[in-house]
Design a protein around this motif. Sequence first.
Motif, PDB file in Angstrom:
ATOM      1  N   LEU A   1       0.582  -0.772  -0.252  1.00 29.39           N
ATOM      2  CA  LEU A   1      -0.142  -0.265  -0.079  1.00 29.39           C
ATOM      3  C   LEU A   1       0.338   1.174   0.032  1.00 29.39           C
ATOM      4  O   LEU A   1       0.677   2.268  -0.762  1.00 29.39           O
ATOM      5  N   GLU A   2       1.891   1.518   0.840  1.00 35.20           N
ATOM      6  CA  GLU A   2       2.954   2.045   1.153  1.00 35.20           C
ATOM      7  C   GLU A   2       3.640   2.314  -0.471  1.00 35.20           C
ATOM      8  O   GLU A   2       3.996   4.112  -0.595  1.00 35.20           O
ATOM      9  N   GLU A   3       3.689   1.384  -0.579  1.00 40.72           N
ATOM     10  CA  GLU A   3       4.413   1.551  -2.414  1.00 40.72           C
ATOM     11  C   GLU A   3       3.907   2.432  -3.974  1.00 40.72           C
ATOM     12  O   GLU A   3       3.632   2.937  -4.285  1.00 40.72           O
ATOM     13  N   VAL A   4       1.799   2.199  -3.249  1.00 42.73           N
ATOM     14  CA  VAL A   4       1.195   3.213  -4.497  1.00 42.73           C
ATOM     15  C   VAL A   4       0.659   4.211  -4.071  1.00 42.73           C
ATOM     16  O   VAL A   4      -0.206   4.631  -4.480  1.00 42.73           O
ATOM     17  N   GLY A   5       1.408   4.549  -2.114  1.00 44.30           N
ATOM     18  CA  GLY A   5       0.401   5.918  -2.419  1.00 44.30           C
ATOM     19  C   GLY A   5      -0.865   5.943  -1.659  1.00 44.30           C
ATOM     20  O   GLY A   5      -1.052   7.199  -0.951  1.00 44.30           O
ATOM     21  N   CYS A   6      -0.945   4.865  -1.186  1.00 42.60           N
ATOM     22  CA  CYS A   6      -1.954   4.423   0.427  1.00 42.60           C
ATOM     23  C   CYS A   6      -1.924   4.893   1.374  1.00 42.60           C
ATOM     24  O   CYS A   6      -0.507   4.361   1.720  1.00 42.60           O
ATOM     25  N   LYS A   7      -2.378   4.746   1.846  1.00 44.48           N
ATOM     26  CA  LYS A   7      -2.254   4.884   3.497  1.00 44.48           C
ATOM     27  C   LYS A   7      -2.710   3.630   4.055  1.00 44.48           C
ATOM     28  O   LYS A   7      -4.166   2.746   3.987  1.00 44.48           O
ATOM     29  N   ILE A   8      -2.196   3.082   5.768  1.00 46.83           N
ATOM     30  CA  ILE A   8      -2.971   2.234   6.519  1.00 46.83           C
ATOM     31  C   ILE A   8      -2.094   2.574   7.843  1.00 46.83           C
ATOM     32  O   ILE A   8      -1.082   2.886   7.738  1.00 46.83           O
ATOM     33  N   SER A   9      -3.729   2.435   8.663  1.00 45.94           N
ATOM     34  CA  SER A   9      -3.339   3.065  10.037  1.00 45.94           C
ATOM     35  C   SER A   9      -4.317   2.501  11.104  1.00 45.94           C
ATOM     36  O   SER A   9      -5.248   1.301  10.443  1.00 45.94           O
ATOM     37  N   THR A  10      -4.452   2.503  12.422  1.00 46.90           N
ATOM     38  CA  THR A  10      -5.345   2.479  12.944  1.00 46.90           C
ATOM     39  C   THR A  10      -6.069   2.843  12.853  1.00 46.90           C
ATOM     40  O   THR A  10      -5.974   4.265  11.865  1.00 46.90           O
ATOM     41  N   PHE A  11      -7.082   3.492  13.167  1.00 51.63           N
ATOM     42  CA  PHE A  11      -8.891   3.457  13.339  1.00 51.63           C
ATOM     43  C   PHE A  11      -8.409   4.946  13.716  1.00 51.63           C
ATOM     44  O   PHE A  11      -8.661   6.246  13.164  1.00 51.63           O
ATOM     45  N   GLN A  12      -8.171   4.859  14.403  1.00 55.14           N
ATOM     46  CA  GLN A  12      -7.289   6.191  15.132  1.00 55.14           C
ATOM     47  C   GLN A  12      -6.175   7.239  14.017  1.00 55.14           C
ATOM     48  O   GLN A  12      -5.653   8.270  14.188  1.00 55.14           O
ATOM     49  N   GLY A  13      -6.053   6.458  12.994  1.00 52.30           N
ATOM     50  CA  GLY A  13      -4.680   7.057  12.319  1.00 52.30           C
ATOM     51  C   GLY A  13      -3.469   7.042  12.577  1.00 52.30           C
ATOM     52  O   GLY A  13      -2.707   6.909  11.871  1.00 52.30           O
ATOM     53  N   LYS A  14      -3.196   5.888  13.617  1.00 54.62           N
ATOM     54  CA  LYS A  14      -1.824   5.803  14.463  1.00 54.62           C
ATOM     55  C   LYS A  14      -1.355   4.460  13.628  1.00 54.62           C
ATOM     56  O   LYS A  14      -2.094   3.805  13.545  1.00 54.62           O
ATOM     57  N   ARG A  15      -0.203   4.520  13.965  1.00 52.23           N
ATOM     58  CA  ARG A  15       1.336   3.411  12.734  1.00 52.23           C
ATOM     59  C   ARG A  15       0.448   2.198  13.680  1.00 52.23           C
ATOM     60  O   ARG A  15       0.148   2.349  15.019  1.00 52.23           O
ATOM     61  N   LEU A  16       0.614   1.260  12.693  1.00 54.30           N
ATOM     62  CA  LEU A  16       0.114   0.215  13.088  1.00 54.30           C
ATOM     63  C   LEU A  16       0.933  -0.694  13.665  1.00 54.30           C
ATOM     64  O   LEU A  16       2.482  -0.727  12.994  1.00 54.30           O
ATOM     65  N   SER A  17       1.372  -1.124  15.296  1.00 55.94           N
ATOM     66  CA  SER A  17       2.143  -1.947  15.513  1.00 55.94           C
ATOM     67  C   SER A  17       2.085  -3.336  14.722  1.00 55.94           C
ATOM     68  O   SER A  17       1.042  -3.488  14.213  1.00 55.94           O
ATOM     69  N   MET A  18       3.678  -4.083  14.949  1.00 55.39           N
ATOM     70  CA  MET A  18       3.665  -5.531  14.152  1.00 55.39           C
ATOM     71  C   MET A  18       3.657  -6.180  15.646  1.00 55.39           C
ATOM     72  O   MET A  18       4.122  -7.122  14.791  1.00 55.39           O
ATOM     73  N   LEU A  19       3.188  -5.997  16.310  1.00 50.90           N
ATOM     74  CA  LEU A  19       4.552  -6.842  17.490  1.00 50.90           C
ATOM     75  C   LEU A  19       2.768  -7.386  18.470  1.00 50.90           C
ATOM     76  O   LEU A  19       2.674  -8.170  18.686  1.00 50.90           O
ATOM     77  N   THR A  20       1.323  -6.489  18.102  1.00 54.99           N
ATOM     78  CA  THR A  20      -0.442  -6.628  18.822  1.00 54.99           C
ATOM     79  C   THR A  20      -1.318  -6.772  17.871  1.00 54.99           C
ATOM     80  O   THR A  20      -0.932  -5.810  16.892  1.00 54.99           O
ATOM     81  N   PRO A  21      -2.082  -7.135  17.909  1.00 55.70           N
ATOM     82  CA  PRO A  21      -3.310  -6.372  17.861  1.00 55.70           C
ATOM     83  C   PRO A  21      -3.499  -5.148  17.240  1.00 55.70           C
ATOM     84  O   PRO A  21      -3.454  -4.471  18.254  1.00 55.70           O
ATOM     85  N   ASN A  22      -4.595  -5.202  15.803  1.00 59.18           N
ATOM     86  CA  ASN A  22      -5.129  -3.320  15.807  1.00 59.18           C
ATOM     87  C   ASN A  22      -6.691  -3.049  14.898  1.00 59.18           C
ATOM     88  O   ASN A  22      -7.019  -3.997  14.532  1.00 59.18           O
ATOM     89  N   THR A  23      -6.582  -2.509  15.321  1.00 52.82           N
ATOM     90  CA  THR A  23      -7.611  -2.189  14.270  1.00 52.82           C
ATOM     91  C   THR A  23      -6.895  -1.097  12.763  1.00 52.82           C
ATOM     92  O   THR A  23      -6.267  -1.204  13.106  1.00 52.82           O
ATOM     93  N   VAL A  24      -7.674  -1.487  11.541  1.00 55.65           N
ATOM     94  CA  VAL A  24      -6.994  -1.142  10.544  1.00 55.65           C
ATOM     95  C   VAL A  24      -7.913  -1.113   9.280  1.00 55.65           C
ATOM     96  O   VAL A  24      -8.776  -1.249   9.476  1.00 55.65           O
ATOM     97  N   ILE A  25      -7.527   0.223   9.135  1.00 59.99           N
ATOM     98  CA  ILE A  25      -7.662   1.011   7.946  1.00 59.99           C
ATOM     99  C   ILE A  25      -7.220   1.793   7.025  1.00 59.99           C
ATOM    100  O   ILE A  25      -6.170   2.136   7.264  1.00 59.99           O
ATOM    101  N   ALA A  26      -7.464   1.381   5.472  1.00 58.05           N
ATOM    102  CA  ALA A  26      -6.381   1.536   4.855  1.00 58.05           C
ATOM    103  C   ALA A  26      -7.302   1.460   3.358  1.00 58.05           C
ATOM    104  O   ALA A  26      -8.619   1.786   3.189  1.00 58.05           O
TER     105      ALA A  26
END
Lengths: 266, 266
Positions: free
Chosen positions: B223-248
């Motif tokens: 996604l980042e490579e084509v200019g899209c965004k991905i984050s938690t529902f609050q717009g925060k950076r996704l953790s790669m160690l714990t579960p998250n809400t995800v919006i892309a």
Amino acid sequence: MSMNFLELEQVARDWTYEAGEKVKQSLENPIHIESKSNPNDLVTEVDKAIEQFFYEKITQHYPDHLFLGEEGIAEELTSLEGTVWIIDPIDGTMNFVHQKYNFAISVAVYHEGVGMIGIVYDVMSDEMFRAVRDSGAYLNDVELLPVLERPLEESIVGINARWLVEGRNPYQNPLRALVRDLRGTRSYGSAAIELAYVAADRLDGYICVKLSPWDYAAGAVLLEEVGCKISTFQGKRLSMLTPNTVIAGKPQLHKEMISGYVGEEL
Amino acid sequence: MSMNFLELEQVARDWTYEAGEKVKQSLENPIHIESKSNPNDLVTEVDKAIEQFFYEKITQHYPDHLFLGEEGIAEELTSLEGTVWIIDPIDGTMNFVHQKYNFAISVAVYHEGVGMIGIVYDVMSDEMFRAVRDSGAYLNDVELLPVLERPLEESIVGINARWLVEGRNPYQNPLRALVRDLRGTRSYGSAAIELAYVAADRLDGYICVKLSPWDYAAGAVLLEEVGCKISTFQGKRLSMLTPNTVIAGKPQLHKEMISGYVGEEL
């Protein structure tokens, strides 16, 4: 004169492949889009050209056959007497426009009201789902086996999330209850493909609050051929002349979804 | 020593194709299924065997690399220091079991916390989505172009209908409002595939109330490579160690879905 529907299916399938090639070629150019009754009900030049293609083939080769298509090229039908072709030139137009993917050509032939031929061709995946009444259903050249039942709570059903939120839909609450009780839901954006997936055992069922005959005419033939059921939410036979609620699935699941969720007359 | 991630991606891609072949072969035999935390969270012998395959390849060829996988073969990680492979051997296990279709192998490589390689391989469709940071994203051998924006009301977003009905999900109401306002929704049953579809412009966005790092680690790089965004529902950076809400999604849509619907801290 009795008609050979196995031969007619071969003709219909050849035309469908030819139409699929035309659709693929059209994707190399920009797609011109119009809106129909509402802004999200899209139609493209390609929908119209493909319907025209079938209409010309049929009137030329089978001048006594009748024609019912989504884009309304032929005169409106008031009965299913005789031999009627029911055609959706591109089922899943939104996918066609947005994804260039996941859309189908749906071709059915009904004879004196009985579904004899059902063809759903997923153009981009090159998956040809096809059936002739009492002669088996196939995905490409592999015969589709009679489906195996699963309990409702282990079933996956095709349903579009919009039916769970839209205010004017009276089935919101029973559908929410159903989604809660199922193992999972999927939504591919093409009724014809989703009905074919039920016949091919990729989904256990499919449900939609409103569809038109060209959306389900071919799928219905596929489903009946593998022992699945398709009906209105109240379990009644689907009209091929007017829009309907549509519920399809393996027999026991179909029955339970009606009796436990959406069967009540609203 | 600086690492050549283009070369490493080639190796990862070869292993992924090899793993894909193993998965396909496994479909010729009955699938043995276990349930994990709940009856609908399925895992199969194949999931475990494929994770083991990658773990052995990586420890043999890159003994200083670390490993994070869905099936927990390796020791639990507490940081993303160094070079970490994040692997979902079969994303969409329910599809794998029920449909034998529509599942993916998801392979990501993160270096000092930054996503460098993302691979999502839809095994049955033979679609290889792949990206190396700052070197472009590809579907098979076709480069994916930077995505074009559409208004929210013309957008199609991947979301599973279950998030609109489950009682314990605090985002029910904002998600229902979002579904009402979008042009359409789709659900394919594999987060990795749906994120790859956003990168490939088959979907405009994707949203899920709960995912684990192996579900989105590779998709995030695409996604980042084509200019899209991905984050938690609050717009925060996704953790790669714990579960998250995800919006892309495409940048403007991603922003509007957060500010207008799911961004509020609940």
